[in-house]
Scaffold this active site. Structure first.
Site, PDB file in Angstrom:
ATOM      1  N   GLU A 121      57.727 110.332  -3.657  1.00  0.00           N
ATOM      2  CA  GLU A 121      57.121 110.845  -4.893  1.00  0.00           C
ATOM      3  C   GLU A 121      55.655 111.194  -4.600  1.00  0.00           C
ATOM      4  OE1 GLU A 121      57.080 109.731  -9.604  1.00  0.00           O
ATOM      5  OE2 GLU A 121      56.502 108.159  -8.218  1.00  0.00           O
ATOM      6  N   ASN A 257      62.411 104.126  -6.298  1.00  0.00           N
ATOM      7  CA  ASN A 257      63.542 104.710  -5.560  1.00  0.00           C
ATOM      8  C   ASN A 257      64.840 104.047  -6.019  1.00  0.00           C
ATOM      9  OD1 ASN A 257      61.506 105.921  -3.732  1.00  0.00           O
ATOM     10  ND2 ASN A 257      61.333 103.837  -2.969  1.00  0.00           N
ATOM     11  N   GLU A 290      59.559  98.955 -12.629  1.00  0.00           N
ATOM     12  CA  GLU A 290      60.348  99.744 -11.682  1.00  0.00           C
ATOM     13  C   GLU A 290      61.840  99.690 -12.004  1.00  0.00           C
ATOM     14  OE1 GLU A 290      58.680 101.694  -9.888  1.00  0.00           O
ATOM     15  OE2 GLU A 290      56.797 100.694 -10.380  1.00  0.00           O
ATOM     16  N   HIS A 293      62.901 101.984 -14.729  1.00  0.00           N
ATOM     17  CA  HIS A 293      63.062 103.347 -14.209  1.00  0.00           C
ATOM     18  C   HIS A 293      64.471 103.629 -13.689  1.00  0.00           C
ATOM     19  CE1 HIS A 293      59.205 105.277 -14.394  1.00  0.00           C
ATOM     20  NE2 HIS A 293      58.577 104.401 -13.636  1.00  0.00           N
ATOM     21  N   GLU A 312      57.132 107.542 -16.956  1.00  0.00           N
ATOM     22  CA  GLU A 312      56.150 106.473 -16.809  1.00  0.00           C
ATOM     23  C   GLU A 312      55.779 105.780 -18.115  1.00  0.00           C
ATOM     24  OE1 GLU A 312      55.753 105.302 -14.105  1.00  0.00           O
ATOM     25  OE2 GLU A 312      56.215 106.897 -12.691  1.00  0.00           O
TER      26      GLU A 312
END
Length: 844
Positions: A121, A257, A290, A293, A312
């Protein structure tokens, strides 16, 4: 730069077959990538950056290509449009930029070692393999890795390994995903693993420089976070495993990821026996962020980077929702109030700030979008407002439908608002777009005019601001029912104040709970009423009052001199968030005093007055039965007492240091930094400095390393400051990922400001070469703007940075930070005399 174009419009990939042979010893990569997809034209573009392309073939036949480095492209001429399978062979270097595929360095028992990891990213997958490196270009990936493997090494990727043949590790085919979420890593790793209630394997991986117990906390938080999200989203975690990997060199905090989340070591690993509650909360929220996400960002991904906030902002809110559910005793929303809220309010008050949703085309500008105060903190506040507006039931129903409609695909902001609006029956988009699409926020002025209670809204600025008649749909959250739920107008009259005050039997207040993104300016009548009942307010309301007064003072709408006499009213609070707000105001007074003057002496006396009772109550050492509030308050009080030069506090800290001189890491983590800092500042020597620097190199404890950094950068010895600056470019001593913290520490130290400022001006090119491709790079400019406060420094700042203003990715930051320093200089010049008189009056 050449005209920007989306490569996805020319070629839509469906499947990648990626083979990589990585040699750590020679720092060379050789690769072969086959991309299957649909070409809409014969001439297509495929991303690459820094790759040496050997050949491009279609159906075993070479096709013409050329490299255009201006747009990171391979220009390929196909025989025909339609379904195509491209095979591209190439070579590339391993770099030390912490972008693409790169090594991380560490030591175990004095032996230098490295592991390989990735960071793709925003658009660095193109440094690892040819691709359509845009978030909309989702595809499935088959990854095969070969490397100079040593016995016992571990290799990880997004999906489980399915086989190993002739030294090549083959991983299962991924689900449809964006290139920037592809990840892999290998090296000599240790791990701990568990399984969620639904059968997802969860693991934490780190180097063997760490104790095995340092993985336990993260494993527990990760497992319970995934279980929480599966329940809250009513959508299963879509992969067979969730690996969490700590990398010794990592530029960001963490990266989501899919299935292989990577972290800076400080944000994943901790000593369960000696870590402060504050650090535990920070690590837990990063992990929860994370993992949020994995659904919001990975399963459903923004279509283009202008909707970065979709990823975000949402994850930033959900980290608090999650941790609040799994660790309710932590009161984690209080951390939101002391970190996200003030950061967003401070940054968003500078004219020229970006909106949450901001257009971006030039790839060089994409990293500049990652403004933590706006895309993360303000965006999260915006979603907290939406959650409060529609309630959790509608939020969960809307999210379930959103994931069902867009899973393994892409979405835009309007898609989220529609899902939440359909679930709640409220036009969420109409309310939220006023916050999403325009920068800044309002100050709502509440006053009694001719006996009537009135409200008005105007954009709030710190420094010069151009009023362009912006208006917001403001969730007022008033304690008087006569106030509208949503305030859309420029002004409104609520009715006879005396009557309303009697009916409600409480001072009039707005933004109760401090969940909406605005501040309130009460007139004298209303403010005096609140202050007369301040002890009846809860902690968040007291924090909010101090926070709003500080911002109003920064924005020159009231004087800081008016705020100084109020501080003592809050000094004995047992609430850590009230102490946070109190010392936020008090520390802001430091800009009005000059080092070595009577005004500085007076301010130190004020800090002594504010901290005395709390220090007497809390002391240096924790009690076995003390509250979380006490644990979190002690650092504020110790910091204040040490700034005050309280002789007893200094001497006790020295005694603690001497008692633990041979085992500093064993000092209680929540006081250790103050003990070491006190020793360096008040009892320091070259020998101590050298010892601490060596210890910093050797320790694998990120928290202890941070404590040493804070101590060493506080030295007042010019020779030691000069020596420390020589270490800035020594990666064996200060890793590039940590350099900004060391630089800021020296710059914020009156004794080191000149030396640090000289270094960054003299060695800017080295800094740009070392970390210039990093999304954190612009924060070096932000750090400088956070310290400078004189006209001389402003002039120097402009002289150095204005010639760089057209550098892609730096423009907005330079413009913004120039205004930040200008506003501080103007404030100090206007109020220095009155503020110092107010401080002198308080200590009499």
């Amino acid at each position: 730069m050449a005209e920007f174009k989306r490569f996805y419009t020319l070629f839509q990939p469906e499947h990648y077959n990626i083979y990589l042979d990585i040699n750590r010893a020679t720092k060379e990569i050789s690769g072969k990538t086959t991309i299957e997809g649909e070409a809409t034209e014969k001439s297509i573009l495929v991303h690459q950056k820094g790759l040496k392309i050997e050949s491009v073939e279609v159906a075993d036949q070479a096709v013409p290509f050329e490299i255009d480095n201006d747009i990171d492209a391979i220009k390929i001429e196909l025989l025909q449009a339609g379904l195509t399978a491209l095979t591209i062979k190439y070579n590339a270097p391993l770099t030390d930029t912490m972008m693409g595929i790169y090594p991380s360095y560490y030591e175990v028992n004095g032996e230098k070692k490295q592991i390989i990891g990735t960071q793709f990213e925003t658009n660095f997958a193109r440094q690892a393999f040819p691709s359509i490196d845009e978030p909309e270009a989702k595809a499935k990936f088959d990854i095969a890795l070969k490397f100079d493997e040593q016995p016992g090494e571990t290799v990880l990727s997004n999906m489980p390994e399915v086989r190993e043949e002739n030294g090549v590790h083959y991983f299962d085919t991924t689900v449809r995903m964006s290139t920037y979420l592809v990840a892999f890593a290998f090296g000599d790793l240790q791990s701990k693993q568990t399984t969620t209630k639904s059968g997802v394997k969860v693991g934490v991986f780190g180097t063997k420089a760490h104790k095995a117990s340092e993985l336990d906390f993260a494993l527990d938080i990760a497992k319970r976070s995934i279980e929480f999200y599966e329940d809250f989203y009513e959508t299963p975690y879509p992969l067979p495993h969730s690996w969490q990997l700590a990398l010794p060199d990592f530029s960001a905090g963490a990266m989501e990821n899919w299935g292989l989340v990577t972290y800076r070591e400080a944000y994943l690993l901790l000593d369960p026996e000696n870590t402060s509650l504050e650090v535990k909360q920070r690590v837990a929220t990063v992990i929860a962020h994370e993992l949020a996400h994995q659904w919001f960002g990975d399963l459903v991904t923004m279509k283009w980077w202008d909707d970065l906030w979709l990823n975000e902002s949402f994850a930033n809110m959900m980290e608090y929702v999650s941790i609040n559910a799994i660790e309710p005793d932590w009161n984690i929303w209080e951390v939101f109030q002391t970190t996200e809220a003030p950061m967003a309010l401070q940054r968003d008050a500078t004219d020229g700030v970006q909106s949450v949703h901001v257009q971006v085309n030039n790839p060089a500008e994409i990293d500049a979008l990652f403004d933590g105060a706006i895309v993360y903190a303000k965006g999260a506040r915006m979603l907290v407002m939406a959650r409060a507006l529609i309630g959790d039931d509608a939020l969960r129903a809307g999210l379930k439908n959103y994931f069902a409609a867009h899973h393994y695909d892409n979405a835009m902001g309007a898609d989220l608002w529609k899902a939440l609006g359909d679930a709640s029956g409220i036009d969420v988009g109409a309310v939220m777009n006023s916050w999403l699409e325009q920068p800044g926020y309002p100050v709502v002025t509440a006053g009694v005019v001719d006996g009537q209670l009135t409200l008005s809204q105007d954009q709030f600025f710190i420094g010069e601001g151009k009023e362009v008649d912006r208006q917001w749909q403001i969730p007022l959250k008033s304690n008087y029912s006569v106030a509208p739920q949503i305030f859309k107008d420029k002004g409104i009259t609520l009715g006879d104040y005396a009557k309303l005050r009697k009916e409600n039997d409480a001072p009039f207040r707005l933004n109760v709970g401090n969940e909406s993104h605005f501040i309130v300016k009460y007139d004298k009548t209303l403010l005096d009423d609140i202050l007369n009942h301040v002890d009846e307010l809860d902690s968040i309301s007291q924090l909010q009052l101090l926070q709003d007064l500080r911002l109003l003072a920064e924005g020159r709408q009231i004087s800081y001199a008016e705020v100084v006499p109020l501080l003592s009213r809050f000094a004995d609070s047992h609430s850590n968030i009230v102490n946070d707000a109190l010392y936020s105001v008090a520390n802001n007074l430091k800009k009005f005093v000059k080092s070595g003057t009577d005004s500085e002496t007076n301010l130190r006396q004020l800090f002594d007055k504010l901290s005395q009772k709390s220090f007497a109550r809390l002391g240096w050492n924790a009690n076995s039965d003390e509250s979380n509030d006490d644990q979190l308050t002690r650092p504020y009080v110790l910091n204040a007492a040490l700034y005050a030069k309280n002789a007893k506090v200094i001497e006790t800290a020295h005694d603690l240091f001497m008692e633990n001189a041979t085992k500093l890491s064993d000092l209680a983590a929540d006081i250790r930094v103050f003990v070491i800092m006190n020793e360096v500042k008040n009892f320091g020597s070259k020998e101590l400095f050298a010892h601490l620097l060596k210890t910093s190199r050797q320790t694998s404890d990120p928290s202890f390393k941070e404590d040493i950094r804070a101590a060493l950068t506080s030295t007042t010895d010019p020779e030691l400051i000069a020596e420390l600056i020589t270490k800035f470019e020594d990666a064996q001593t200060i890793k590039p990922q940590d350099l900004r913290g060391w630089f800021r520490g020296v710059l914020a130290n009156d004794a080191g400001e000149q030396a640090a400022w000289d270094w960054i001006r003299n060695d800017w090119q080295w800094l740009e070469d070392t970390v210039g491709g990093d999304m954190e790079f612009t924060t070096y400019i932000t750090v400088i703007a956070g310290v400078f406060k004189t006209q001389e420094r402003l002039d120097e700042f402009k002289a150095f940075f204005e010639p760089k203003i057209n550098t892609p990715g730096l423009t907005r930051e330079i413009q913004m930070d120039t205004k930040v320093i200008e506003s501080r200089v103007a404030l100090v010049e206007a109020e220095e005399k009155s503020v110092n008189e107010a401080i002198a009056s308080e200590i009499k």
